[in-house]
Write a protein that holds these residues in place. Structure first.
Motif, mmCIF file in Angstrom:
data_model
loop_
_atom_site.group_PDB
_atom_site.id
_atom_site.type_symbol
_atom_site.label_atom_id
_atom_site.label_comp_id
_atom_site.label_asym_id
_atom_site.label_seq_id
_atom_site.Cartn_x
_atom_site.Cartn_y
_atom_site.Cartn_z
ATOM 1 N N ALA A 78 -30.790 -1.561 0.441
ATOM 2 C CA ALA A 78 -31.258 -1.515 1.830
ATOM 3 C C ALA A 78 -30.267 -2.198 2.767
ATOM 4 O O ALA A 78 -29.946 -1.669 3.845
ATOM 5 N N ILE A 79 -29.759 -3.365 2.372
ATOM 6 C CA ILE A 79 -28.794 -4.105 3.196
ATOM 7 C C ILE A 79 -27.510 -3.296 3.377
ATOM 8 O O ILE A 79 -26.982 -3.171 4.482
ATOM 9 N N GLU A 80 -27.013 -2.755 2.281
ATOM 10 C CA GLU A 80 -25.779 -1.980 2.358
ATOM 11 C C GLU A 80 -25.965 -0.706 3.177
ATOM 12 O O GLU A 80 -25.062 -0.300 3.935
ATOM 13 N N GLY A 81 -27.131 -0.077 3.050
ATOM 14 C CA GLY A 81 -27.417 1.125 3.845
ATOM 15 C C GLY A 81 -27.496 0.804 5.329
ATOM 16 O O GLY A 81 -26.964 1.536 6.172
ATOM 17 N N LEU A 82 -28.158 -0.301 5.648
ATOM 18 C CA LEU A 82 -28.281 -0.744 7.034
ATOM 19 C C LEU A 82 -26.904 -1.084 7.608
ATOM 20 O O LEU A 82 -26.566 -0.716 8.735
ATOM 21 N N ASP A 83 -26.120 -1.766 6.803
ATOM 22 C CA ASP A 83 -24.763 -2.144 7.217
ATOM 23 C C ASP A 83 -23.921 -0.903 7.500
ATOM 24 O O ASP A 83 -23.208 -0.816 8.519
ATOM 25 N N LYS A 84 -24.000 0.069 6.625
ATOM 26 C CA LYS A 84 -23.210 1.291 6.781
ATOM 27 C C LYS A 84 -23.609 2.050 8.046
ATOM 28 O O LYS A 84 -22.754 2.533 8.796
ATOM 29 N N MET A 85 -24.922 2.135 8.306
ATOM 30 C CA MET A 85 -25.394 2.850 9.494
ATOM 31 C C MET A 85 -24.929 2.170 10.782
ATOM 32 O O MET A 85 -24.512 2.828 11.745
ATOM 33 N N ILE A 86 -24.985 0.829 10.802
ATOM 34 C CA ILE A 86 -24.580 0.096 12.007
ATOM 35 C C ILE A 86 -23.068 0.163 12.199
ATOM 36 O O ILE A 86 -22.590 0.214 13.334
ATOM 37 N N ASN A 87 -22.320 0.179 11.101
ATOM 38 C CA ASN A 87 -20.869 0.336 11.221
ATOM 39 C C ASN A 87 -20.513 1.695 11.820
ATOM 40 O O ASN A 87 -19.587 1.812 12.627
ATOM 41 N N GLN A 88 -21.260 2.721 11.417
ATOM 42 C CA GLN A 88 -21.006 4.070 11.921
ATOM 43 C C GLN A 88 -21.452 4.231 13.370
ATOM 44 O O GLN A 88 -20.828 4.945 14.143
ATOM 45 N N ASP A 89 -22.533 3.529 13.719
ATOM 46 C CA ASP A 89 -23.049 3.631 15.093
ATOM 47 C C ASP A 89 -23.648 2.276 15.501
ATOM 48 O O ASP A 89 -24.824 2.009 15.264
ATOM 49 N N PRO A 90 -22.838 1.390 16.095
ATOM 50 C CA PRO A 90 -23.302 0.044 16.470
ATOM 51 C C PRO A 90 -24.485 0.030 17.433
ATOM 52 O O PRO A 90 -25.174 -0.987 17.555
ATOM 53 N N ARG A 91 -24.734 1.172 18.114
ATOM 54 C CA ARG A 91 -25.872 1.224 19.048
ATOM 55 C C ARG A 91 -27.199 0.995 18.337
ATOM 56 O O ARG A 91 -28.173 0.544 18.947
ATOM 57 N N LEU A 92 -27.242 1.301 17.057
ATOM 58 C CA LEU A 92 -28.490 1.122 16.297
ATOM 59 C C LEU A 92 -28.908 -0.342 16.228
ATOM 60 O O LEU A 92 -30.091 -0.652 16.052
ATOM 61 N N ALA A 93 -27.948 -1.252 16.354
ATOM 62 C CA ALA A 93 -28.254 -2.687 16.245
ATOM 63 C C ALA A 93 -29.206 -3.153 17.336
ATOM 64 O O ALA A 93 -29.880 -4.182 17.188
ATOM 65 N N ILE A 94 -29.273 -2.406 18.440
ATOM 66 C CA ILE A 94 -30.198 -2.757 19.522
ATOM 67 C C ILE A 94 -31.640 -2.748 19.031
ATOM 68 O O ILE A 94 -32.489 -3.480 19.537
ATOM 69 N N HIS A 95 -31.898 -1.951 18.008
ATOM 70 C CA HIS A 95 -33.268 -1.792 17.515
ATOM 71 C C HIS A 95 -33.647 -2.847 16.468
ATOM 72 O O HIS A 95 -34.745 -2.783 15.906
ATOM 73 N N LEU A 96 -32.757 -3.790 16.209
ATOM 74 C CA LEU A 96 -33.110 -4.881 15.290
ATOM 75 C C LEU A 96 -34.103 -5.819 15.978
ATOM 76 O O LEU A 96 -33.864 -6.289 17.091
ATOM 77 N N GLU A 97 -35.208 -6.100 15.300
ATOM 78 C CA GLU A 97 -36.230 -6.992 15.870
ATOM 79 C C GLU A 97 -36.018 -8.412 15.367
ATOM 80 O O GLU A 97 -35.276 -8.655 14.415
ATOM 81 N N SER A 98 -36.696 -9.359 16.003
ATOM 82 C CA SER A 98 -36.491 -10.779 15.707
ATOM 83 C C SER A 98 -36.782 -11.130 14.248
ATOM 84 O O SER A 98 -36.051 -11.913 13.635
#
Length: 331
Positions: A42-62
């Motif tokens: 899960a961590i590696e998948g999340l990391d890969k997605m954010i590397n490909q599109d940093p805009r997704l990081a906006i959706h990270l919650e607290s």
């Protein structure tokens, strides 16, 4: 289906955050719900997605950001920690500022002492992104002892990737407003970086010179003889980028240095030789202007330097004479 069409479709999808969100949120839920090795995928998948599109990081919650900090602190798996640090570096600092300042930064600084080079590089990149995103983070990070940790890393380490990233971190720190009582540590770190001329690339040298330029711009800093020796030598280095960055530091010292530093420059046996190299027709025009300015200012502020200039066969004529007159009026 045609591979070319597949590639084109994937390229279009890369710009569509909405289509990626379901997969992104699934990874997020798995990260929050697992505390064992199951979290790795899960961590590696999340990391890969954010590397490909940093805009997704906006959706990270607290709660996800807090979970990443816990993973960073408690996990014993280097690759998981690296991915957690990378994801954290993309988090929105406006939304999650309190968590990052109070929880994430102390954990990251402690990890600078890790024996794993992979972790240390990831941490340095993360801290650099925080400072780039908001210069206000400089005080927070420096108060947690990051410079003390970096100073211990720089001297014994000869890894090119780490050294380049440490130099980049120092550039963003010096460019932002930093705590004055940390000046000595900053200068020690930059001096340590300048000594590493034997590494495969010279990017860290160029960055260290830029950091010194920011540090010495329109203000006096306590640059010592050893650093001045390195800067003068580098100002006539064969690499044009390194030479330009170093010459900028020499120029700042000539403009805003104290009388002791001016004399160090004026009496250094290689100062004139390196300035003459910068005056050569093979160098860009900006080198000629900077070198002329430095010679004029040193001549205006040092009693012995004008004689050395004449011995070297440099006459105060044309542009150089004008700059000399201006520097005398300024000083």
């Amino acid at each position: 289906m045609d591979p070319i069409y597949n590639s084109f479709a994937a390229h279009l999808l890369a710009f569509n955050v909405k289509d990626k969100l379901p997969v992104f949120k699934q990874y997020v839920e798995e990260v929050k719900g697992s505390k064992d090795l199951l979290e790795a995928e899960a961590i590696e998948g999340l990391d890969k997605m954010i590397n490909q599109d940093p805009r997704l990081a906006i959706h990270l919650e607290s709660d996800v950001v807090e979970c990443l900090v816990e993973i960073l602190e408690d996990s014993h798996h280097v690759l998981i920690q690296r991915s957690a640090a990378n994801i954290l570096s993309r988090a929105n600092i406006d939304t999650h500022g309190t968590i990052i300042k109070e929880k994430a930064v102390p954990v990251l600084v402690n990890l600078l002492f890790s024996k794993s080079l992979i972790i240390v590089i990831a941490v340095v990149i993360t801290l650099t992104r925080f400072v780039c995103a908001s210069p206000d983070y400089v005080s927070v990070i420096l108060n947690k002892g990051v410079l003390e940790a970096v100073n211990e890393i720089v001297l014994p380490n000869m890894d090119t990737t780490l050294t380049d990233n440490l130099a980049k971190f120092m550039v963003v720190v010096c460019r932002a407003k930093f705590i004055p009582d940390k000046e000595g540590l900053v200068l020690a770190i930059l001096d340590g970086l300048l000594c590493k001329v034997r590494l495969g690339t010279l990017l860290h040298i160029e960055r260290a010179c830029f950091a010194l330029s920011y540090l010495s711009y329109e203000r006096h800093v306590g640059i010592e003889q050893g650093t001045i020796d390195w800067i003068i030598q580098l100002s006539c280095y064969e690499d044009i980028k390194v030479a330009g960055a170093a010459l900028g530091v020499v120029g700042n010292i000539a403009r805003w240095g104290n009388s002791k530093q001016i004399e160090m420059l004026a009496k250094h046996p290689d100062t004139l030789r390196c300035l003459q190299t910068s005056l050569s027709c093979t160098k860009p025009k900006k080198f000629h202007l900077e070198a002329s300015n430095i010679i004029s200012r040193l001549a205006a502020q040092s009693q012995s330097f004008p004689q050395e200039v004449r011995k070297a066969g440099i006459s105060f004529s044309g542009e150089l004479a004008w700059l000399s007159t201006v520097s005398q009026e300024i000083c």
